[in-house]
Design an enzyme around this catalytic site. Structure first.
Site, PDB file in Angstrom:
ATOM      1  N   ASP A   1     -17.092  11.494  -2.934  1.00 13.67           N
ATOM      2  CA  ASP A   1     -16.481  10.290  -2.378  1.00 13.67           C
ATOM      3  C   ASP A   1     -17.271   9.808  -1.153  1.00 13.67           C
ATOM      4  OD1 ASP A   1     -14.095   8.521  -1.249  1.00 13.67           O
ATOM      5  OD2 ASP A   1     -13.501   9.149  -3.262  1.00 13.67           O
ATOM      6  N   ASP A   2     -16.610   9.156  -0.239  1.00 12.22           N
ATOM      7  CA  ASP A   2     -17.220   8.472   0.904  1.00 12.22           C
ATOM      8  C   ASP A   2     -17.983   9.446   1.800  1.00 12.22           C
ATOM      9  OD1 ASP A   2     -17.793   6.522   2.754  1.00 12.22           O
ATOM     10  OD2 ASP A   2     -15.712   5.957   3.137  1.00 12.22           O
TER      11      ASP A   2
ATOM     12  N   TRP B   1       0.832  -1.193   0.000  1.00 12.99           N
ATOM     13  CA  TRP B   1       0.000   0.000   0.000  1.00 12.99           C
ATOM     14  C   TRP B   1       0.873   1.252   0.000  1.00 12.99           C
ATOM     15  CZ3 TRP B   1      -0.465   4.064   3.452  1.00 12.99           C
ATOM     16  CH2 TRP B   1      -1.505   4.958   3.182  1.00 12.99           C
TER      17      TRP B   1
ATOM     18  N   ASP C   1      -3.015   4.923  -3.604  1.00 12.49           N
ATOM     19  CA  ASP C   1      -3.446   6.034  -2.751  1.00 12.49           C
ATOM     20  C   ASP C   1      -2.350   7.085  -2.619  1.00 12.49           C
ATOM     21  OD1 ASP C   1      -5.935   4.989  -2.310  1.00 12.49           O
ATOM     22  OD2 ASP C   1      -5.543   4.284  -0.273  1.00 12.49           O
TER      23      ASP C   1
ATOM     24  N   LYS D   1     -17.059   5.051  -8.530  1.00 12.97           N
ATOM     25  CA  LYS D   1     -15.726   4.697  -8.034  1.00 12.97           C
ATOM     26  C   LYS D   1     -15.932   3.531  -7.076  1.00 12.97           C
ATOM     27  CE  LYS D   1     -11.664   6.564  -5.609  1.00 12.97           C
ATOM     28  NZ  LYS D   1     -10.644   6.308  -6.629  1.00 12.97           N
ATOM     29  N   TRP D   2     -15.616   2.318  -7.545  1.00 13.62           N
ATOM     30  CA  TRP D   2     -15.917   1.064  -6.835  1.00 13.62           C
ATOM     31  C   TRP D   2     -14.700   0.685  -6.006  1.00 13.62           C
ATOM     32  CZ3 TRP D   2     -19.987  -2.696  -8.662  1.00 13.62           C
ATOM     33  CH2 TRP D   2     -19.956  -3.893  -7.957  1.00 13.62           C
ATOM     34  N   ASP D   3     -14.800   0.866  -4.698  1.00 12.69           N
ATOM     35  CA  ASP D   3     -13.654   0.640  -3.814  1.00 12.69           C
ATOM     36  C   ASP D   3     -13.736  -0.739  -3.157  1.00 12.69           C
ATOM     37  OD1 ASP D   3     -11.259   1.309  -2.607  1.00 12.69           O
ATOM     38  OD2 ASP D   3     -11.981   3.233  -1.860  1.00 12.69           O
TER      39      ASP D   3
ATOM     40  N   ARG E   1      -9.845  -2.107   8.763  1.00 13.43           N
ATOM     41  CA  ARG E   1     -10.534  -0.823   8.523  1.00 13.43           C
ATOM     42  C   ARG E   1     -11.971  -0.874   9.065  1.00 13.43           C
ATOM     43  NH1 ARG E   1     -12.885   2.465   4.114  1.00 13.43           N
ATOM     44  NH2 ARG E   1     -11.978   4.541   4.173  1.00 13.43           N
TER      45      ARG E   1
ATOM     46  N   ASN F   1     -11.522  -2.176   0.248  1.00 16.78           N
ATOM     47  CA  ASN F   1     -10.470  -1.677   1.122  1.00 16.78           C
ATOM     48  C   ASN F   1      -9.868  -2.680   2.094  1.00 16.78           C
ATOM     49  OD1 ASN F   1      -9.749   1.079   0.538  1.00 16.78           O
ATOM     50  ND2 ASN F   1     -11.861   1.608   0.986  1.00 16.78           N
TER      51      ASN F   1
ATOM     52  N   CYS G   1     -11.070   0.335  -7.796  1.00 16.82           N
ATOM     53  CA  CYS G   1     -10.196   0.909  -6.776  1.00 16.82           C
ATOM     54  C   CYS G   1     -10.106  -0.079  -5.623  1.00 16.82           C
ATOM     55  CB  CYS G   1     -10.767   2.243  -6.293  1.00 16.82           C
ATOM     56  SG  CYS G   1      -9.873   2.990  -4.918  1.00 16.82           S
TER      57      CYS G   1
END
Length: 730
Positions: free
Chosen positions: A368-369, A195, A550, A478-480, A445, A482, A528
């Protein structure tokens, strides 16, 4: 005359690209040999005297009249290495004394694990073959699929495994393909990272033994990417033979590069066999991912250019706006609100940012989020995909209407495969996450992974995304994703069946993406995963762009973008301009430097533009306008790496050339200069030597030592002199 800025130069001229050679697929029935030709490459294999399918040749394109005799198995090497083990097979079963990496390993219901595959039949198809292999005793068949691209010579290979037995068969290892190279001195190139430090290009000599490149994480992974390139002898960036390949799979995968005791090299890739088992009941089949492979006689640069053009023409999806066109459109310049607001999104705040973004010449505004559920931080809300009424009392429509009125389209961040324990969804369906009963459920997370292999989870994810896109005019997701997997249990299935979760999860991911694109053909999607954690030719069949890292530090990105482009086209490489000093390294750089670093890919702005000065806004607006004029050349042209930023280089430079050779864009960067040394002269590549090119340099000023116009031959042989004042740090 077009202006660009600070070490970005545009050259103009005219020419036509050479016509590609047509593909040729042929079968010699007398010699039992198969041949595929495309671009500058040929691939030949045949049925040997024992009935095995044996590779014979992979390299530069052969003459149309050149033929091969029937394949002859290699002799044994004492009693310790049989002929079966030494002979490079197209798809070897584990059995008959095979010690090399097998393409297929199975266990039959009676405990037998011996599998020996012989040629049974074949079918000639457009640009390829389907070749059927069968076990010498049992009713297991494997169909090997081959397809060659006429322009690049890149081969697509994959396998379909069928159980014709009366009882179940467990597949314990299944490759998409195996490639072979004759004994020689080779250098292996592959990409690794972590990362915020993805896309490190590794180069090492191929030696006896095996180099395993893999992900066991349930997805592609930041730590290694499913791409390789093997260079012969002293091959360089633009010279020498290179064989390369990329596995189109977004789940756990493995590529094994093996030099055997006879110095032959084999590359085998497909599903990762770690913790893997796929039960085939009678009559069932298992299809592997595609393993692409290609050959270049023009070094690593030639290999990457072949891959770029292939990805643009044959891998990336088309939206309704580009359906039927030879190439997808260059990516819109985006603004993303994350670094400006993080989770604290509000209707008024997003509208204010949208106004500032539109004034810069931005094409797409992405929130975004933080817009959904009870999402105030990363501890809650994932899984509850309804609009937060406190933040958006009238839903998303007022914001979307505002964005459209500003002549931008609207995009939204989602993380569909994840759930927070603090969510309505998890409280209702705790059984939906990947887990082993009565064992801890590891969080990363503050979230867990929904088991997308389950039909009910698949239906839920498709349902809420379809509803979101149906009720709102959204152009982009935007398909994340994490975190990586842990506790990959699926206790709704019998124990013997549960290890197929690695395949079914990824298949359902692809199916959801495909169905969303079918129902909403104008929507575009970014893959993403906290950066480059899910970038591969599998996900790129369904997504239009990827988030490489990132880490948006503009100096770090020079090296990461360099590594990225060995495997993937700059078209999909999103590159954001963010604030300075950068949050990761605390490094201070000018806005122009940050902009130009990002302009080597698909440009985005992620800074807090509400804090920009009028001068910074003017600089960004001018550079975005310049980028719009040359973007197709940058992201879809031929890429040449003039000076590599690898290994602590003081300088770096790239060049792209439009397909018709009518325009070229050059980027040059300095890390730091010492002892008043100037920038090296740049000998350009890929131009039409007879055409006249006019240079449009920094802010329209002439470059000392370089003419305003000269032939392509001049720029390629004499080279481009950078201005004497082009010195300093960053």
């Amino acid at each position: 005359m077009l202006k660009t800025f600070s070490a970005a130069a545009v050259l103009l001229g005219a020419s036509l690209a050479a016509a590609a050679q047509p593909a040729l697929v042929s079968y010699d029935s007398a010699a039992k040999t198969f041949r595929l030709d495309g671009g500058g490459a040929s691939y030949v294999f045949g049925v040997n005297s024992r009935g095995e399918l044996q590779q014979l040749y992979w390299g530069g394109r052969l003459g149309a009249t050149d033929t091969f005799p029937q394949a002859a198995p290699l002799p044994e090497w004492a009693s310790f290495d049989s002929s079966y083990n030494n002979t490079p097979q197209e798809y070897a079963g584990w059995g008959a004394g095979l010690f090399a990496e097998p393409a297929l390993k199975v266990t039959f219901a009676d405990g037998n694990r011996d599998l020996v595959l012989h040629y049974a039949s074949h079918t000639v198809k457009a640009n390829g073959f389907d070749v059927v292999l069968k076990d010498v005793k049992r009713k297991v068949a494997v169909t090997l699929h081959y397809s060659v691209d006429p322009e690049s010579g890149i081969l697509a290979r994959w396998a379909t495994i069928e159980n014709g037995e009366a009882l179940s068969v467990t597949v314990e290892q299944a490759a998409a393909a195996a490639w072979a190279l004759p004994p020689a001195h080779y250098t292996l190139n592959y990409l690794t990272g972590r990362w915020a430090g993805e896309w490190t290009l590794n180069q090492e000599a191929v030696r006896q033994g095996a180099r395993v490149i893999e992900s066991r994480r349930g997805s592609t992974g930041h730590q290694a990417n499913p791409w390789f390139a093997i260079a012969a002898g002293a091959a360089q960036e633009e010279q020498g033979e290179v064989w390369f390949g990329a596995l189109a799979w977004s789940g756990s995968w493995r590529i094994t590069v093996e030099q055997d005791q006879l110095d032959q090299v084999r590359v085998t890739g497909g599903f990762n066999p770690f913790d893997f088992g796929y039960v085939l009941h009678p009559g069932q089949t298992l299809e592997t991912p595609i393993f692409y492979g290609g050959y270049s006689a023009n070094g690593m640069g030639g290999a990457s250019r072949l891959l770029h053009h292939f990805e643009l023409a044959h891998v990336l999806p088309r939206t309704a706006a580009t359906e039927g066109q030879p190439l997808p459109r260059p990516r819109p310049v985006i603004y993303n609100s994350w670094e400006a607001t993080e989770f604290a999104v509000t209707e008024a705040g997003q509208m204010e940012l949208a106004e500032k973004a539109a004034a810069l010449g931005i094409d797409r505004f992405v929130m975004d989020d933080g817009w959904f559920g009870q999402r105030k931080d990363d501890h809650a809300g994932l899984g509850d995909w309804y609009v937060n009424k406190e933040k958006f009392p009238n839903g998303l429509k007022p914001l979307i209407d505002k964005v459209h009125a500003l002549r931008m389209d609207f995009g939204l961040w989602v993380e569909p495969e994840m759930v927070n324990p603090n969510s309505d969804l998890y409280r209702k369906h705790p059984e939906w996450v990947l887990n082993f009963p009565q064992r801890p459920r590891t969080e990363q997370r503050n979230q867990m992974i929904l088991n997308l292999a389950r039909p009910d989870v698949r239906a839920y994810v498709l349902g809420f995304l379809d509803k979101l896109l149906t009720e709102n005019d959204i152009a982009f997701l935007k398909w994340d994703y994490n975190r990586n997997w842990s506790e990959p249990g699926w206790d709704q299935l019998a124990p013997a069946e549960q290890k197929k979760v690695y395949v079914e999860f990824t298949r359902n991911l692809y199916a959801i993406l495909a169905e969303l694109r079918h129902r909403h053909p104008k929507v575009e999607i970014e893959s993403c995963s906290g950066g480059g954690g899910r970038v591969d030719l599998g996900i790129l069949r369904y997504t239009d762009e990827v988030w490489p890292s990132d880490n948006t530090d503009p100096f770090d990105r020079l090296t990461m973008q360099d590594g990225f482009t060995y495997a993937y086209t700059p078209q999909v490489m999103m590159a954001w301009v963010t604030d300075s000093p950068h949050w990761l390294n605390k490094r201070t750089t000018t806005l122009t430097y940050r902009m130009l670093s990002s302009m080597q890919g698909s440009l985005g702005i992620g800074a807090n533009i509400s804090k920009w000065s009028a001068e910074e806004a003017a600089t960004a607006k001018t550079l975005i306008a310049a980028y719009h004029q040359v973007q197709p050349t940058i992201v879809q042209g031929d890429l040449y790496r003039l000076i590599s930023p690898q290994d602590g280089s003081e300088f770096s430079a790239t060049q792209t050339v439009r397909a018709d050779k009518g325009q070229s864009v050059v980027f040059a960067f300095i890390h730091s200069t010492q002892e008043k040394r100037g920038f090296p002269r740049l000998k350009l590549k890929g131009l039409d030597p007879a055409a006249q090119y006019t240079i449009s340099p920094i802010e329209g000023k002439a470059l000392a030592g370089s003419p305003e116009a000269a032939s392509g031959a001049w720029w390629m042989n004499h080279g481009l002199e950078m201005d004497a004042d082009f010195r300093g740090d960053f």
